[in-house]
Design a protein around this motif. Structure first.
Motif, mmCIF file in Angstrom:
data_model
loop_
_atom_site.group_PDB
_atom_site.id
_atom_site.type_symbol
_atom_site.label_atom_id
_atom_site.label_comp_id
_atom_site.label_asym_id
_atom_site.label_seq_id
_atom_site.Cartn_x
_atom_site.Cartn_y
_atom_site.Cartn_z
ATOM 1 N N ARG A 12 0.846 -1.201 0.000
ATOM 2 C CA ARG A 12 0.000 0.000 0.000
ATOM 3 C C ARG A 12 0.885 1.256 0.000
ATOM 4 N NH1 ARG A 12 -2.020 0.417 6.264
ATOM 5 N NH2 ARG A 12 -2.313 2.537 5.557
ATOM 6 N N ARG A 13 1.833 1.279 -0.966
ATOM 7 C CA ARG A 13 2.822 2.363 -1.008
ATOM 8 C C ARG A 13 2.183 3.739 -1.207
ATOM 9 N NH1 ARG A 13 7.999 0.276 -1.395
ATOM 10 N NH2 ARG A 13 8.097 -1.943 -1.893
ATOM 11 N N GLU A 14 1.010 3.780 -1.840
ATOM 12 C CA GLU A 14 0.356 5.074 -2.051
ATOM 13 C C GLU A 14 -0.071 5.728 -0.744
ATOM 14 O OE1 GLU A 14 -2.771 1.997 -3.454
ATOM 15 O OE2 GLU A 14 -0.634 2.047 -3.006
ATOM 16 N N ASP A 15 -0.072 4.956 0.358
ATOM 17 C CA ASP A 15 -0.435 5.533 1.663
ATOM 18 C C ASP A 15 0.772 6.089 2.406
ATOM 19 O OD1 ASP A 15 -3.105 4.823 1.338
ATOM 20 O OD2 ASP A 15 -2.804 2.845 2.225
ATOM 21 N N ILE A 16 1.980 5.858 1.885
ATOM 22 C CA ILE A 16 3.185 6.277 2.615
ATOM 23 C C ILE A 16 3.214 7.785 2.795
ATOM 24 C CG2 ILE A 16 5.708 6.429 2.444
ATOM 25 C CD1 ILE A 16 5.721 3.602 1.340
ATOM 26 N N SER A 17 2.757 8.576 1.795
ATOM 27 C CA SER A 17 2.773 10.041 1.920
ATOM 28 C C SER A 17 1.913 10.499 3.094
ATOM 29 C CB SER A 17 2.260 10.679 0.626
ATOM 30 O OG SER A 17 3.101 10.361 -0.449
ATOM 31 N N LEU A 18 0.675 9.979 3.158
ATOM 32 C CA LEU A 18 -0.218 10.378 4.260
ATOM 33 C C LEU A 18 0.338 9.945 5.619
ATOM 34 C CD1 LEU A 18 -3.706 9.477 2.714
ATOM 35 C CD2 LEU A 18 -2.752 11.750 3.082
ATOM 36 N N LEU A 19 0.845 8.722 5.670
ATOM 37 C CA LEU A 19 1.402 8.235 6.935
ATOM 38 C C LEU A 19 2.619 9.040 7.349
ATOM 39 C CD1 LEU A 19 1.095 4.392 6.244
ATOM 40 C CD2 LEU A 19 -0.149 5.660 8.002
ATOM 41 N N THR A 20 3.457 9.396 6.385
ATOM 42 C CA THR A 20 4.663 10.165 6.675
ATOM 43 C C THR A 20 4.308 11.524 7.270
ATOM 44 O OG1 THR A 20 5.896 9.053 4.923
ATOM 45 C CG2 THR A 20 6.736 11.171 5.691
ATOM 46 N N GLN A 21 3.342 12.224 6.663
ATOM 47 C CA GLN A 21 2.953 13.530 7.174
ATOM 48 C C GLN A 21 2.376 13.414 8.589
ATOM 49 O OE1 GLN A 21 3.641 16.431 5.786
ATOM 50 N NE2 GLN A 21 4.656 15.285 4.127
ATOM 51 N N HIS A 22 1.613 12.365 8.816
ATOM 52 C CA HIS A 22 1.037 12.168 10.154
ATOM 53 C C HIS A 22 2.128 11.924 11.200
ATOM 54 C CE1 HIS A 22 -1.673 10.739 13.312
ATOM 55 N NE2 HIS A 22 -0.876 9.685 13.436
ATOM 56 N N PHE A 23 3.060 11.026 10.905
ATOM 57 C CA PHE A 23 4.122 10.718 11.858
ATOM 58 C C PHE A 23 5.077 11.889 12.030
ATOM 59 C CE2 PHE A 23 3.384 6.082 10.571
ATOM 60 C CZ PHE A 23 2.536 5.874 11.647
ATOM 61 N N GLU A 74 7.908 0.516 11.645
ATOM 62 C CA GLU A 74 9.263 0.907 11.235
ATOM 63 C C GLU A 74 9.252 2.298 10.632
ATOM 64 O OE1 GLU A 74 13.010 -0.676 8.498
ATOM 65 O OE2 GLU A 74 11.019 -1.574 8.272
ATOM 66 N N LEU A 75 8.235 2.628 9.824
ATOM 67 C CA LEU A 75 8.138 3.964 9.232
ATOM 68 C C LEU A 75 8.059 5.030 10.323
ATOM 69 C CD1 LEU A 75 7.687 5.945 6.877
ATOM 70 C CD2 LEU A 75 5.251 5.374 6.977
ATOM 71 N N GLU A 76 7.243 4.796 11.327
ATOM 72 C CA GLU A 76 7.122 5.779 12.417
ATOM 73 C C GLU A 76 8.445 5.939 13.157
ATOM 74 O OE1 GLU A 76 4.260 6.756 16.271
ATOM 75 O OE2 GLU A 76 4.251 4.752 15.385
ATOM 76 N N ASN A 77 9.135 4.833 13.415
ATOM 77 C CA ASN A 77 10.413 4.911 14.133
ATOM 78 C C ASN A 77 11.486 5.618 13.310
ATOM 79 O OD1 ASN A 77 9.272 3.547 16.268
ATOM 80 N ND2 ASN A 77 10.037 1.540 15.650
ATOM 81 N N VAL A 78 11.505 5.350 11.993
ATOM 82 C CA VAL A 78 12.492 5.994 11.121
ATOM 83 C C VAL A 78 12.287 7.500 11.108
ATOM 84 C CG1 VAL A 78 13.145 6.306 8.700
ATOM 85 C CG2 VAL A 78 12.984 4.009 9.669
ATOM 86 N N ILE A 79 11.048 7.939 10.980
ATOM 87 C CA ILE A 79 10.775 9.383 10.934
ATOM 88 C C ILE A 79 11.112 10.029 12.271
ATOM 89 C CG2 ILE A 79 8.896 11.069 10.781
ATOM 90 C CD1 ILE A 79 7.629 9.241 8.673
ATOM 91 N N GLU A 80 10.747 9.386 13.385
ATOM 92 C CA GLU A 80 11.054 9.975 14.697
ATOM 93 C C GLU A 80 12.569 10.069 14.901
ATOM 94 O OE1 GLU A 80 10.066 9.374 19.463
ATOM 95 O OE2 GLU A 80 9.106 8.105 17.953
ATOM 96 N N ARG A 81 13.302 9.042 14.449
ATOM 97 C CA ARG A 81 14.759 9.082 14.595
ATOM 98 C C ARG A 81 15.355 10.228 13.776
ATOM 99 N NH1 ARG A 81 15.612 4.132 13.941
ATOM 100 N NH2 ARG A 81 15.974 4.034 11.696
ATOM 101 N N GLN A 82 14.889 10.423 12.548
ATOM 102 C CA GLN A 82 15.426 11.489 11.703
ATOM 103 C C GLN A 82 15.044 12.869 12.224
ATOM 104 O OE1 GLN A 82 17.557 9.137 10.244
ATOM 105 N NE2 GLN A 82 17.646 10.952 8.928
ATOM 106 N N VAL A 83 13.859 12.974 12.845
ATOM 107 C CA VAL A 83 13.475 14.253 13.463
ATOM 108 C C VAL A 83 14.441 14.585 14.597
ATOM 109 C CG1 VAL A 83 11.704 15.384 14.882
ATOM 110 C CG2 VAL A 83 11.044 14.169 12.811
ATOM 111 N N ILE A 84 14.818 13.595 15.374
ATOM 112 C CA ILE A 84 15.744 13.818 16.486
ATOM 113 C C ILE A 84 17.122 14.221 15.957
ATOM 114 C CG2 ILE A 84 16.944 12.694 18.403
ATOM 115 C CD1 ILE A 84 14.436 10.949 18.754
ATOM 116 N N LEU A 85 17.560 13.576 14.836
ATOM 117 C CA LEU A 85 18.904 13.832 14.298
ATOM 118 C C LEU A 85 18.964 15.052 13.392
ATOM 119 C CD1 LEU A 85 19.865 10.135 13.407
ATOM 120 C CD2 LEU A 85 20.614 11.456 15.392
ATOM 121 N N ALA A 86 17.822 15.588 13.005
ATOM 122 C CA ALA A 86 17.791 16.672 11.999
ATOM 123 C C ALA A 86 18.559 17.897 12.473
ATOM 124 C CB ALA A 86 16.348 17.042 11.702
#
Length: 627
Positions: free
Chosen positions: A478-489, A523-535
């Motif tokens: 369901r790759r088309e949902d990655i954009s919406l999920l990314t913005q939410h996380f 995993e997507l949520e954890n990856v985004i949270e980790r990059q937010v911390i490292l940004a």
């Protein structure tokens, strides 16, 4: 003729007996009444039959009368129509034509003893009439001086002299006890209203606190005792007994009492209500603890985000099954949002005003399975210090979500099946059967059908759970949902870390879409949270994701002959990967720098896999020899 009338109507029971012929010659009216027999019945029988219960004593008494002419006996037993009676007999013997005749006067021994006691009491009373008059004057003066108070008081008040004889009673006491004042005056008050305890056992007057005041001269207060009304009904009372003195001598006491029956009933109801409140409070605290645990978990929102066909299909199924009470089985890989589906079903059901209780079946030890699910009573086992409701009770009226249901040991699955079918169970250590109304939703990342075929899961339980299956699809489908999920996380992580204004470029978003996501949405949520911390700047970067995929491809490329791995190979690979993570984290499973964080999987999922592969994490602690 006149003599016969005097004999027949005499106030004393009399018999004339012929001892030789063993006949009753004459019997008077009072003897018939005493023996409960008529004249004909008595005279037609033998004399010895009347005294049959104690015939030897009659023979001795007869010999005494014949030899001495007179005699007295207080232990002859006479057989009346209603039973044996002990008699006191005065006798006299006379000759009639050379034949002895016995004239016997009979009186009940018990009646005579009572009369003697009463006579003795009267003599005692008459001898102490002067003292009684003085005591009576004391209480009459008290009653006269306090008449208005006695009449107006709502509490019962009465006076007794030192022997317990009642001297006065106020109107409230009459109303409470049901006696008129004249019925109590001059009688022993203890024998009238205080003769028995609440359990109907005898209350010795010498042990009564009211009479204790006569001996020690102090005021006695009793907060819970029993008085008895005229109708024989017990009433709960509290009272105070105050000694009354005359010229320094205690001559009696004044007792003030109050009916506390309603007060005790109200107190009992209050205690029962408080116990019920405490029970509900404990249950609410347990429910709150579970809910707080859920609020603090990774999935702390109840929305399923996505517009893909797979998501829409899941939402359609949720809308169909939510209004029913059917059991739902949610399958899918770890991290795909199975719990979100369960929450959505619960919130759209008629049970949404009650709790959704989640149980991680993989985290419950086998020996605590019954206690966790069904509760236990105090003392049921070591450590059970209080009664504790189980998850089924907490979910009563609501929904019970059994996560990782495939991890339940085979020997315990039958107990779960019984509760699912009958909706009733017993707490551990209790024989009382409890009924519940619970909607069941289960989830698993295992193939339960294969487990049934291998004998690792009960077939009847599988069919009981698989009433309405829902598959939670992996993120790569369901790759088309990655954009919406990314913005939410991203929004969620920025709020959590207090970093606002961070963005993700389209090119970086494409990197996210190209990634395989073995850990799915988690995993997507954890990856985004980790990059937010490292940004360090306003834009997030995800270059390491491509490098990670390339490393995975390279590892597969090193084994071209085995590019397609068997299920056994995958299990071995997963086990090796867990061992490597535990090695690197020195056996730390949860928290910061733990193996769960390193593997990008949920801590409970990691705990389940460690249990599955029987890995001892203690072997990876510093100083331990590694297995």
């Amino acid at each position: 003729m006149q003599d016969e009338r005097f004999f027949y109507y005499s106030a004393t029971a009399q018999l004339v007996i012929d001892p030789i012929e063993d006949r009753v010659l004459f019997v008077n009216q009072e003897a018939c009444r005493l023996l409960h027999r008529d004249v004909i019945e008595i005279q037609s029988g033998r004399a010895s039959q009347l005294f049959a219960p104690n015939l030897p004593a009659l023979i001795l008494f007869t010999q005494e009368l014949i030899e001495k002419g007179r005699g007295w006996c207080d232990h002859l037993l006479v057989q009346s129509a209603i039973g044996e009676i002990r008699m006191e007999v005065n006798g006299r013997c006379s000759d009639s034509g050379g034949q002895p005749q016995l004239f016997l006067g009979l009186q009940r021994a018990d009646d005579l003893e009572l009369l003697r006691e009463r006579s003795s009491a009267e003599r005692h009373y008459l001898s102490g009439i002067g003292h009684w008059n003085r005591v009576s004057q004391v209480f009459q003066e008290f009653e006269r001086e306090n008449q208005l108070l006695l009449d107006a008081a709502g509490d019962g008040i009465y006076g007794v002299e030192a022997n317990g004889i009642t001297t006065f009673v106020n109107p409230a006491a009459e109303r409470i006890l049901g006696y008129r004042a004249e019925e109590l005056a001059g009688r022993n008050m203890h024998n009238m209203v205080h003769h028995s305890h609440a359990d109907h056992s005898h209350f010795n007057m010498q042990e009564c606190p009211i009479f204790e005041a006569f001996r020690d001269g102090t005021v006695h207060r009793v907060e819970d005792d029993t008085f008895w009304t005229k109708s024989g009904k017990p009433i709960d009372v509290e009272y105070t007994s105050t000694p009354v003195r005359d010229n320094g001598f205690i001559v009696g006491a004044v007792v003030i009492f109050r009916d506390i029956s309603q007060k005790k009933t109200d107190r009992k109801r209050l205690l029962e209500a408080l116990a019920e409140v405490e029970k509900l409070k404990n249950q609410l605290e347990l429910e709150n603890a579970y809910l707080q645990e859920e609020i603090n978990s990774e999935f702390n929102h109840h929305q399923i985000i996505g517009k893909s066909g797979a998501v829409q299909h899941i939402l359609q199924k949720i809308e169909l099954v939510a209004p029913t009470d059917s059991t739902v089985l949610i399958t899918g890989e770890s991290g795909t949002g199975k719990e979100l589906i369960a929450r959505a079903i619960h919130e759209m059901s008629h049970r949404s005003n009650r709790s959704l209780i989640r149980v991680n079946c993989a985290a419950i030890p086998a020996d605590l399975f019954e206690s966790e699910f069904f509760g236990h009573t105090r003392g049921a086992f070591t450590g059970a210090t209080n009664d504790r409701p189980g998850r089924f009770e907490l979910a009563n009226g609501g929904t019970l979500f059994l996560d990782e249901v495939g991890e339940i040991p085979l020997h315990l699955q039958g107990k779960l099946l019984r509760v699912l079918q009958e909706q009733q169970f017993e707490r551990v250590g209790e024989s009382k059967t409890r009924r519940v109304d619970v909607r069941i939703i289960t989830a698993t990342n295992r193939n339960l059908k294969e487990q049934v075929q291998r004998g690792q899961f009960r077939e009847d339980l599988y069919f009981r759970l698989n009433v309405f299956p829902i598959e939670s699809v992996p993120l790569r489908e369901r790759r088309e949902d990655i954009s919406l999920l990314t913005q939410h996380f991203l929004k969620k992580s920025c709020t959590r870390t207090n970093k606002q204004g961070l963005k993700i470029s389209l090119s970086e978003l494409e990197k996210l879409k190209d990634y395989h996501w073995p850990g799915n949405i988690r995993e997507l949520e954890n990856v985004i949270e980790r990059q937010v911390i490292l940004a360090q700047g306003p834009t997030l970067r995800f270059s390491d994701l491509l490098a990670r995929d390339q490393q995975n491809v390279a590892r597969v490329g090193e084994e071209p002959d085995n590019s397609v791995l068997t299920a056994s190979d995958l299990r071995q690979q997963e086990r090796r990967n867990l061992l490597m993570a535990l090695e690197k984290c020195h056996g730390k499973v949860f928290g910061h720098n733990g193996a769960a964080q390193l593997l990008d999987i949920k801590p409970t999922t990691l705990a389940s896999r460690i249990k599955k592969y029987q890995i001892d994490t203690r072997l990876f602690k510093p100083g331990s020899s590694k297995h």
